[in-house]
Design an enzyme around this catalytic site. Sequence first.
Site, mmCIF file in Angstrom:
data_model
loop_
_atom_site.group_PDB
_atom_site.id
_atom_site.type_symbol
_atom_site.label_atom_id
_atom_site.label_comp_id
_atom_site.label_asym_id
_atom_site.label_seq_id
_atom_site.Cartn_x
_atom_site.Cartn_y
_atom_site.Cartn_z
ATOM 1 N N HIS A 7 -1.879 0.799 -11.666
ATOM 2 C CA HIS A 7 -1.813 2.179 -11.165
ATOM 3 C C HIS A 7 -0.433 2.824 -11.218
ATOM 4 C CE1 HIS A 7 -0.183 0.122 -7.627
ATOM 5 N NE2 HIS A 7 0.328 1.291 -7.283
HETATM 6 C C1 UD1 Z 1 1.354 5.790 -4.374
HETATM 7 C C2 UD1 Z 1 2.815 5.366 -4.317
HETATM 8 C C3 UD1 Z 1 2.961 4.001 -4.968
HETATM 9 C C4 UD1 Z 1 2.011 2.990 -4.363
HETATM 10 C C5 UD1 Z 1 0.593 3.520 -4.402
HETATM 11 C C6 UD1 Z 1 -0.315 2.561 -3.670
HETATM 12 C C7 UD1 Z 1 4.544 7.131 -4.504
HETATM 13 C C8 UD1 Z 1 5.555 7.753 -5.394
HETATM 14 N N1 UD1 Z 1 3.662 6.293 -5.077
HETATM 15 O O1 UD1 Z 1 0.991 5.935 -5.729
HETATM 16 O O2 UD1 Z 1 4.286 3.537 -4.772
HETATM 17 O O3 UD1 Z 1 2.093 1.801 -5.113
HETATM 18 O O4 UD1 Z 1 0.549 4.800 -3.751
HETATM 19 O O5 UD1 Z 1 -1.616 2.595 -4.149
HETATM 20 O O6 UD1 Z 1 4.540 7.408 -3.334
HETATM 21 N N2 UD1 Z 1 -5.628 10.006 -5.298
HETATM 22 C C9 UD1 Z 1 -6.932 10.191 -4.883
HETATM 23 N N3 UD1 Z 1 -7.266 9.776 -3.631
HETATM 24 C C10 UD1 Z 1 -6.387 9.185 -2.781
HETATM 25 C C11 UD1 Z 1 -5.067 9.027 -3.218
HETATM 26 C C12 UD1 Z 1 -4.702 9.451 -4.473
HETATM 27 O O7 UD1 Z 1 -7.768 10.715 -5.611
HETATM 28 O O8 UD1 Z 1 -6.768 8.832 -1.644
HETATM 29 C C13 UD1 Z 1 -5.270 10.469 -6.655
HETATM 30 C C14 UD1 Z 1 -4.901 11.955 -6.679
HETATM 31 O O9 UD1 Z 1 -5.275 12.452 -7.914
HETATM 32 C C15 UD1 Z 1 -3.399 11.898 -6.575
HETATM 33 C C16 UD1 Z 1 -3.071 10.670 -7.404
HETATM 34 O O10 UD1 Z 1 -4.128 9.754 -7.114
HETATM 35 O O11 UD1 Z 1 -2.784 13.066 -7.069
HETATM 36 C C17 UD1 Z 1 -1.748 10.016 -7.097
HETATM 37 O O12 UD1 Z 1 -1.650 9.739 -5.707
HETATM 38 P P1 UD1 Z 1 -0.208 9.512 -5.027
HETATM 39 O O13 UD1 Z 1 -0.414 9.116 -3.617
HETATM 40 O O14 UD1 Z 1 0.667 10.664 -5.294
HETATM 41 O O15 UD1 Z 1 0.396 8.304 -5.835
HETATM 42 P P2 UD1 Z 1 -0.210 6.868 -6.150
HETATM 43 O O16 UD1 Z 1 -0.327 6.717 -7.620
HETATM 44 O O17 UD1 Z 1 -1.404 6.601 -5.325
HETATM 45 N N1 UDP Z 2 -5.829 -3.789 -2.422
HETATM 46 C C1 UDP Z 2 -7.069 -3.572 -1.836
HETATM 47 N N2 UDP Z 2 -8.086 -3.122 -2.636
HETATM 48 C C2 UDP Z 2 -7.937 -2.918 -3.971
HETATM 49 C C3 UDP Z 2 -6.662 -3.143 -4.548
HETATM 50 C C4 UDP Z 2 -5.628 -3.569 -3.739
HETATM 51 O O1 UDP Z 2 -7.240 -3.766 -0.634
HETATM 52 O O2 UDP Z 2 -8.901 -2.535 -4.631
HETATM 53 C C5 UDP Z 2 -4.723 -4.208 -1.540
HETATM 54 C C6 UDP Z 2 -4.013 -5.477 -1.961
HETATM 55 O O3 UDP Z 2 -4.588 -6.610 -1.336
HETATM 56 C C7 UDP Z 2 -2.586 -5.246 -1.510
HETATM 57 C C8 UDP Z 2 -2.427 -3.733 -1.565
HETATM 58 O O4 UDP Z 2 -3.744 -3.195 -1.628
HETATM 59 O O5 UDP Z 2 -2.402 -5.626 -0.159
HETATM 60 C C9 UDP Z 2 -1.624 -3.312 -2.778
HETATM 61 O O6 UDP Z 2 -1.686 -1.939 -2.906
HETATM 62 P P1 UDP Z 2 -1.334 -1.180 -4.252
HETATM 63 O O7 UDP Z 2 -1.447 -2.115 -5.399
HETATM 64 O O8 UDP Z 2 -2.154 0.046 -4.255
HETATM 65 O O9 UDP Z 2 0.162 -0.714 -4.003
HETATM 66 P P2 UDP Z 2 1.581 -1.425 -4.231
HETATM 67 O O10 UDP Z 2 1.570 -2.724 -3.521
HETATM 68 O O11 UDP Z 2 1.779 -1.562 -5.703
HETATM 69 O O12 UDP Z 2 2.539 -0.438 -3.664
#
Ligand code: UD1
Ligand code: UDP
Length: 364
Positions: A205
């Site tokens: 992601h």
């Molecule tokens: C964010 C964090 C990343 C973290 C990740 C965990 C930043 C810069 N990035 O990335 O460090 O690893 O969360 O998963 O803060 N979206 C949905 N539903 C949701 C959330 C997001 O549809 O509940 C979609 C939307 O299109 C949104 C896009 O995902 O615009 C990106 O979401 P965002 O929270 O900005 O960044 P992540 O890629 O989730």
């Molecule tokens: N995780 C989860 N469901 C999923 C994928 C990940 O519960 O489908 C959990 C995973 O066990 C870990 C955390 O989400 O604890 C990691 O989150 P993510 O990879 O979104 O973010 P990052 O750690 O890269 O910031």
Amino acid sequence: MSTLVFTGTRPEIIKMAPIVKELEKRGVEFIYVHTGQHYDYDMSKKFIEELGLPNPHIEFRLENSSPAAQIGEIMIKVEKALESLKRKPRLTLVQGDTNSVLATALTSLRLSMRVGHVEAGLRSYDWRMPEEHNRRMVDHISDYLFAPTELAKRNLEEERVLGQIYVTGNTVIDSLEIYFEKVLEVERIVLEQVKFDEYVLITFHRAENVDDPKNLKNFIEILRRSPIPIVYPLHPRTRRRLEEYGLLTMLNNMSHVQITPPQGYFEFLALLKNSRLVMTDSGGIQEEATHPRIKKPVLVLRSSTERPEAVRAGFARIVDLNPSVVLAELEKVVSHPLELPSESPFGDGRAAERIVSVVEREVT
Ligand code: UD1
Ligand code: UDP
């Protein structure tokens, strides 16, 4: 209320949960704020419920999703919410490196609160990553830096941060310890839904991966040519990009790839525990794979990691996204299973205790 606890995204909820539990256990009063950066039920509320956290006392519905607007909107909303409180908390706790962490830490500082940064001192030295910008800035404005490892502490010392550093372990290990019984409870049902006897678990992601069409196409090529079936919980950001580039249908048509919605925490760990290995660009998963009750090899689908401890301990290999290189590594790990250590380099499951001891001392 002496303390503010912030979360914004899925991993923040998972890694803040042990701290919330410890605050509750010791009777330290706190206000819990969820910024709403992650807003889908299965990216936010589901975790708050599963992990038994209180309903957030304050929660926002964000209107913006571009990075600057997201940060700005969170700052404005936090400022308004905190100004409406009768008494301002003394200490703010933030976890990790998301936009929510930057926005909430900076706003807290502006409102004269002290800031505690959980998971301080991680560095990938990859300046393409928004997380690297966020964690660097937050480390430099925090009063208390809760470094998960000695290496993280050294990173902070090299940068001459001003706050006080404590080596605590990572709370992700605490979470695994606290909730492992729940993982065992759901394991059978989770595995009944997996189509294959053996599989690689994949997550993907990171913005620098999925927002770059070349990287996304390489990723799809890796999936297409994988010699082992794949289980792949799809992150909403990646789903959006795959749809935009017209790649989702191709992925859906691969019979050896099982795409699932984002999994609950217990379900996800059950999938991880039963996989042959995990290929991921996630930060938290690189850590979880090292827990003695999980112990899985990790191929890191990135060119760097801010968690080199997992590489040094022999759990993880950085393979980036060249399909031939990744697939060769995959074959290697499958045909010659790695000898993995029986200890995690990320802590002993008592990080929250250590963090809350500092909090308690500072706010009472
Ligand atoms: C964010 C964090 C990343 C973290 C990740 C965990 C930043 C810069 N990035 O990335 O460090 O690893 O969360 O998963 O803060 N979206 C949905 N539903 C949701 C959330 C997001 O549809 O509940 C979609 C939307 O299109 C949104 C896009 O995902 O615009 C990106 O979401 P965002 O929270 O900005 O960044 P992540 O890629 O989730
Ligand atoms: N995780 C989860 N469901 C999923 C994928 C990940 O519960 O489908 C959990 C995973 O066990 C870990 C955390 O989400 O604890 C990691 O989150 P993510 O990879 O979104 O973010 P990052 O750690 O890269 O910031």
